[in-house]
Write an enzyme that holds these catalytic residues in place. Structure first.
Site, PDB file in Angstrom:
ATOM      1  N   PRO A  85      28.377  34.422  19.507  1.00 34.28           N
ATOM      2  CA  PRO A  85      26.943  34.183  19.753  1.00 34.28           C
ATOM      3  C   PRO A  85      26.661  32.711  20.039  1.00 34.28           C
ATOM      4  O   PRO A  85      25.619  32.379  20.601  1.00 34.28           O
ATOM      5  CB  PRO A  85      26.265  34.650  18.460  1.00 34.28           C
ATOM      6  CG  PRO A  85      27.350  34.727  17.440  1.00 34.28           C
ATOM      7  CD  PRO A  85      28.647  34.905  18.155  1.00 34.28           C
ATOM      8  N   GLU A 112      33.132  35.696  10.079  1.00 38.51           N
ATOM      9  CA  GLU A 112      32.432  34.466  10.471  1.00 38.51           C
ATOM     10  C   GLU A 112      33.053  33.820  11.711  1.00 38.51           C
ATOM     11  O   GLU A 112      32.614  32.759  12.140  1.00 38.51           O
ATOM     12  CB  GLU A 112      32.420  33.467   9.306  1.00 38.51           C
ATOM     13  CG  GLU A 112      31.626  33.934   8.099  1.00 38.51           C
ATOM     14  CD  GLU A 112      30.167  34.235   8.441  1.00 38.51           C
ATOM     15  OE1 GLU A 112      29.498  33.364   9.009  1.00 38.51           O
ATOM     16  OE2 GLU A 112      29.710  35.357   8.129  1.00 38.51           O
ATOM     17  N   ARG A 154      33.457  46.129  37.899  1.00 38.70           N
ATOM     18  CA  ARG A 154      32.703  46.717  39.021  1.00 38.70           C
ATOM     19  C   ARG A 154      32.597  45.777  40.216  1.00 38.70           C
ATOM     20  O   ARG A 154      32.198  46.204  41.290  1.00 38.70           O
ATOM     21  CB  ARG A 154      31.342  47.260  38.572  1.00 38.70           C
ATOM     22  CG  ARG A 154      30.404  46.288  37.959  1.00 38.70           C
ATOM     23  CD  ARG A 154      29.186  47.000  37.404  1.00 38.70           C
ATOM     24  NE  ARG A 154      28.360  47.592  38.460  1.00 38.70           N
ATOM     25  CZ  ARG A 154      27.599  46.894  39.299  1.00 38.70           C
ATOM     26  NH1 ARG A 154      27.584  45.569  39.229  1.00 38.70           N
ATOM     27  NH2 ARG A 154      26.885  47.490  40.202  1.00 38.70           N
ATOM     28  N   ASP A 169      22.795  43.941  43.794  1.00 32.73           N
ATOM     29  CA  ASP A 169      22.513  43.997  42.364  1.00 32.73           C
ATOM     30  C   ASP A 169      21.568  42.916  41.916  1.00 32.73           C
ATOM     31  O   ASP A 169      21.559  41.826  42.477  1.00 32.73           O
ATOM     32  CB  ASP A 169      23.808  43.744  41.573  1.00 32.73           C
ATOM     33  CG  ASP A 169      24.616  44.988  41.393  1.00 32.73           C
ATOM     34  OD1 ASP A 169      24.056  46.074  41.527  1.00 32.73           O
ATOM     35  OD2 ASP A 169      25.827  44.848  41.123  1.00 32.73           O
TER      36      ASP A 169
HETATM   37  N1  ADE Z   1      29.828  38.220  18.619  1.00 33.66           N
HETATM   38  C1  ADE Z   1      28.790  38.365  17.768  1.00 33.66           C
HETATM   39  N2  ADE Z   1      27.622  38.257  18.413  1.00 33.66           N
HETATM   40  C2  ADE Z   1      27.912  38.044  19.736  1.00 33.66           C
HETATM   41  C3  ADE Z   1      27.138  37.849  20.899  1.00 33.66           C
HETATM   42  N3  ADE Z   1      25.806  37.832  20.874  1.00 33.66           N
HETATM   43  N4  ADE Z   1      27.782  37.653  22.055  1.00 33.66           N
HETATM   44  C4  ADE Z   1      29.127  37.642  22.094  1.00 33.66           C
HETATM   45  N5  ADE Z   1      29.910  37.811  21.031  1.00 33.66           N
HETATM   46  C5  ADE Z   1      29.321  38.015  19.844  1.00 33.66           C
END
Ligand code: ADE
Length: 239
Positions: A85, A112, A154, A169
């Site tokens: 994230p 984590e 794709r 797209d």
């Molecule tokens: N792992 C946990 N959350 C994630 C996200 N939003 N994007 C990519 N990998 C992740």
């Protein structure tokens, strides 16, 4: 192209046998390998994580199994993708770029995350990209890996029957760059009192292309003002 995915949940990647990606694999347009990180663990519990240095909640994935599993997979032409994230946002332009690579390895973290020294080490041996698929936290990188593999596959030559559908797209570089696609319609011409926009029945391809572009712009302004800025003609913008 080849993609290797490393995970502690190989079964999570089972959908890669289905649909568009499954068909691309059976036609030999892409090779995908799924590897269980626990196969590289050295203790009898097959552990892959440990407590974080400095304290704090959760567990961190240990560098040893990652190193042992990645060493034989990574070459200097590999792009090592680490879903996280806190990574840079994965988007259509990134998917286009990666579809030209010969080898991706996707390292799915859990808990984590992966000990940072793993990414630092492989950054000296190949290109490393930490990417997020959106501003939310998933339980691990597996769902992000599915997203990345499908978006990239794709775009490979021969995977999508009609090459135009990839060109047109949402977000595709070129005409649609920075835009989402507008509404689409099929038969019947009237359904529950709603008629298909007349221009689409006109057979005038230049008019249809112009209309579609206007619709894409209007929809982007409405749904994704962050991409184009607010519509200066919208009533609320004129107050
Ligand atoms: N792992 C946990 N959350 C994630 C996200 N939003 N994007 C990519 N990998 C992740």
């Amino acid at each position: 192209m080849r993609i290797d995915i490393v995970t502690i949940f190989p079964d999570y990647l089972a959908p890669l046998e289905l649909s568009l990606v499954g068909k691309a694999r059976s036609e030999g347009l892409i090779e995908i390998g799924v590897h269980d990180l626990r196969d590289a663990a050295t203790d009898r519990h097959r552990s892959v994580d440990d407590e974080p240095y400095g304290g704090g909640p959760g567990m961190v994935m240990s560098p040893q199994p990652w190193g042992d599993l990645l060493d034989p997979l990574v070459t200097d032409s590999t792009l090592l993708v680490v879903p996280s994230p806190s990574g840079r946002r994965f988007d259509q332009v990134t998917a286009q770029d990666w579809s030209q690579r010969e080898h991706l390895v996707i390292a799915c973290g859990r808990y984590e995350g992966i000990d940072s020294r793993v990414m630092a080490h492989y950054a000296q041996r190949c290109e490393v990209a930490e990417v997020g698929i959106g501003d939310y936290v998933l339980a691990g990188g597996e769902v992000a890996a599915l997203v990345i593999v499908e978006a990239v596959t794709r775009l490979l030559p021969g995977v999508v029957g009609n090459a135009r559908s990839v060109i047109e797209d949402s977000f595709a570089p070129g005409e649609m760059e920075g835009l989402v696609e507008g509404p689409v319609f099929t038969r019947p011409p009237v359904w529950r009192d709603q008629a298909v926009p007349e221009v689409l029945l006109s057979g005038n391809h230049a008019e249809i292309a112009r209309w579609r572009h206007e619709q894409a712009l209007a929809r982007t302004q409405r749904m994704r003002p962050d991409l184009v800025g607010p519509d200066v003609n919208a009533p609320e913008a004129q107050e």
